[in-house]
Design a protein around this motif. Structure first.
Motif: not given
Length: 398
Positions: A292-295, A299-301, A382-384
């Motif tokens: 989850g943190i990696t995702l 996405t933030l990057g 964040l992914l959306l």
């Protein structure tokens, strides 16, 4: 060339950069050691935190201030001498506030309670009545004293309200039918969250918070890598190859994701071996939290890389976001402010930290899963957002 080739090339390229290795692997271990050692006295250890007895001074009402003051003083005496409370407090009686304040200043008292002159008058009018605190030097003992005597005022207000509604005859009959009623009203239990007999140490707390924070920094390497292809004009060459922009983009994301997992594995193993950090007995939940943190990091990057125009602005933006989320979530120091705690529930760091801490405390599986699910909700948002921005802006040379 496929996603796997780009992924491996990206990972090898990043690991050759000394500053990246220093910031993502060595720096978090140093911070965990420094913070865990320096702040070890401010947090619990693996033993139960048993509060010390509190020396409490009680400033009683004078019998001349009202006809009901004797009953109030009697009820307060019954409360403080009940077995459950007597184990935690040592009571001294005072006639004036000045005497109690002098004892607090000289260290003879830890906490003092003063009964306001309008206490019973407020009760009779149906208003909420509260005792007045005079705090000592120890915040922990002050909190314990306030908690105990707030329990007394709550019980007193409840009984007075019942007397007004049901009448004194009914209350007297109820009291006579239950001899243990007074004792049961003062039964107070002090427990720790999670598994009884455990509490996280400073090293555990900062290992969890620094792991979450520095895994998010992998998103900064993602944005830097995406900008690097543009600034070096190598993106045009990649796009000239028989591969789509989506493959290039996904390969870079995959490479930086592997970097984040390698970073998490290193921090967890090193802190466990050298610092004695106990990460709990749920390794697969740890893996799921790291996913989850990696995702969230990737996405933030991506969001920052597609919105910002330069590498410098992207790095500054993502660093500001990570530090702000870490601070709000209590990653540097727990913040006991309701507004800040509610605001932290919208951050990645909060739910990642809660997941790790609950695993360390061997909390019920339902609590661990709840934190991981909430982390997943934040990641989904964040992914959306990143998907919408990528669909609009894309990854191309401009």
């Amino acid at each position: 060339m496929n996603i796997w080739h780009i992924c491996i090339f990206e990972l090898r390229r990043i690991l050759k950069i000394r500053s990246v290795v220093l910031n993502l692997f060595i720096l978090p271990l140093l911070l965990i050691f420094i913070l865990g050692t320096a702040l070890s006295s401010t947090m619990g250890t693996a033993d139960d935190v048993i509060p010390d007895s509190v020396r409490v001074g009680i400033i009683h009402l004078s019998t001349e201030s009202g006809g009901g003051s004797d009953s109030l003083n009697q009820a307060l005496d019954t409360f403080v001498h009940s077995p459950a409370v007597a184990e935690m407090v040592k009571v001294q009686d005072f006639k004036t506030e000045e005497e109690a304040v002098h004892s607090l200043r000289t260290g003879k008292l830890d906490f003092a309670v003063m009964i306001p002159s309008d206490f019973e008058e407020n009760v009779m009018r149906g208003k909420e009545a509260r005792l007045q605190w005079i705090r000592g030097k120890d915040n922990t003992l002050n909190t314990l004293g306030e908690t105990l005597f707030t329990r007394f005022t709550d019980e007193w207000n409840r009984q007075m309200a019942m007397t007004r509604v049901l009448g004194p005859e009914v209350i007297a009959a109820m009291s006579s039918s239950s001899k243990s009623g007074a004792e049961s009203s003062t039964s107070i239990t002090v427990v720790n969250p999670g598994k009884t007999g455990t509490a996280y140490s400073a090293s555990q707390y900062y290992a969890a918070s620094m792991l979450a924070m520095f895994m998010l920094y992998s998103g900064m390497t993602t944005s830097t890598s995406l900008f690097g292809e543009r600034d070096n004009r190598t993106l045009i060459r990649l796009q000239a190859a028989p591969i789509g922009n989506g493959v290039i983009f996904a390969g870079k994301i995959a490479g930086n994701s592997l970097l984040a997992f390698l970073q998490a594995t290193t921090i967890i193993l090193m802190t466990s071996w050298f610092y004695g950090v106990d990460w709990g007995t749920h390794p697969w939940y740890i893996v799921l939290t790291c996913v989850g943190i990696t995702l969230a990091s990737m996405t933030l990057g991506v969001i920052v890389a597609l919105i910002c125009k330069t590498t410098a602005s992207a790095s500054a933006t993502i660093q500001g976001i990570i530090i702000a989320m870490t601070f709000i979530s209590g990653g540097f120091r727990p913040i006991p402010i309701d507004f800040v705690q509610r605001l932290s529930e919208f951050t990645v760091n909060h739910w990642a930290l809660q997941s790790f801490l609950r695993m360390m405390l061997d909390a019920p599986v339902g609590e661990i899963v709840y934190s991981i699910l909430m982390l997943g909700v934040v990641c989904a948002v964040l992914l959306l957002i990143s998907g919408l921005i990528y669909r609009k802006a894309g990854y191309r040379y401009e």
